[in-house]
Motif scaffolding. Structure first.
Motif: not given
Length: 258
Positions: A6-7, A77-82, A104-105
């Motif tokens: 869903r995410l 990509g989420g980890l790059a913006n962490f 989740q990240t």
């Protein structure tokens, strides 16, 4: 699993809200990546080989790194913006959910614009394969696939490694980009061209050479040792210290406040 699907769907729908913008971003990624391709072309207009590697073999290295990086960055990509997520308290909200924190990240921030970079890498690979001088067999094709798949996992691990420091510094350590975005640039050529010391570092510390240089030697018939089949898989061991550092950061994390 339904929660993560869903995410992913919500992330895709949000990026598809502006289809033309997404299309232009993909095209931009595709076009700008060709600057590196043309730089290789210009160099080989003046010389025949770099450290014994021909134009086609260098392109093969370039394609493997580009494909690996595009997949690894799209997922990570989420980890790059962490660091931003930690500073804004967004990560605190994730801690309240009984779900895997890494998933989740990364899932809500999957970057579909990297399709352009992936397409460019695939095109260069299509150019490199017939020009590399490699006598292709099923085994060598499997090794090439392992180079890309293991390389994608390795780049994802490097983004995780960089993100883990945000727990301790609360800020982005930009110099660590040399192992992610910098590696994409350095990987245009076989890592041996940078000297034995750097090759050793990229073998035993940050194992980028395991998904590029050593498998290339097998493809070129520089070595027939069967162990070189599995060299890319050894790079997956880098996941263990990266995951351990991330978990240590979670244990030490005391919230960014508000």
């Amino acid at each position: 699993m339904r929660f993560y699907i869903r995410l992913f769907e919500l992330n895709l729908k949000s990026q598809m809200q502006y289809k033309f913008s997404l299309f232009l971003s993909c095209i931009g990624q595709f076009i700008t990546a060709f600057t590196s391709f043309f730089s290789i072309q210009f160099i080989f207009m003046q010389i025949d080989a770099v450290d014994g590697f021909t134009y086609g073999q260098v392109l093969l290295c370039f394609a493997v790194i580009m494909l690996s990086f595009s997949i690894g960055e799209a997922i990570g990509g989420g980890l790059a913006n962490f660091p931003r997520m930690v500073n804004t308290g967004e990560f605190d909200r994730m801690l309240t959910r009984p779900r895997n924190l890494i998933l989740q990240t990364v899932i809500p921030f999957f970057d579909f614009t990297r399709i352009g970079l992936l397409a460019q890498g695939a095109m260069v690979l299509g150019i490199a394969v017939p020009r590399s001088g490699v006598e292709w067999t099923v085994a060598k094709a499997a090794v090439l696939a392992l180079m890309v798949v293991c390389g994608a996992v390795l780049f994802f691990c490097l983004f995780m490694f960089q993100a883990a420091f945000a727990f301790f510094t609360m800020n982005s350590l930009d110099f660590l980009n040399i192992f992610t975005y910098g590696a994409r640039q350095f990987g245009r050529y076989p890592f041996s061209v940078y000297g034995k010391k750097l090759l050793g570092f990229l073998t035993f510390c940050i194992p980028l050479a395991l998904i590029q240089y050593y498998p290339l030697l097998y493809l070129m018939d520089e070595t027939a040792h069967p162990a070189y089949w599995f060299v890319p898989c050894l790079s997956l061991l880098f996941l263990l210290p990266c995951r351990a550092l991330f978990k240590l950061g979670i244990r030490k994390y005391k919230s960014a406040g508000s």
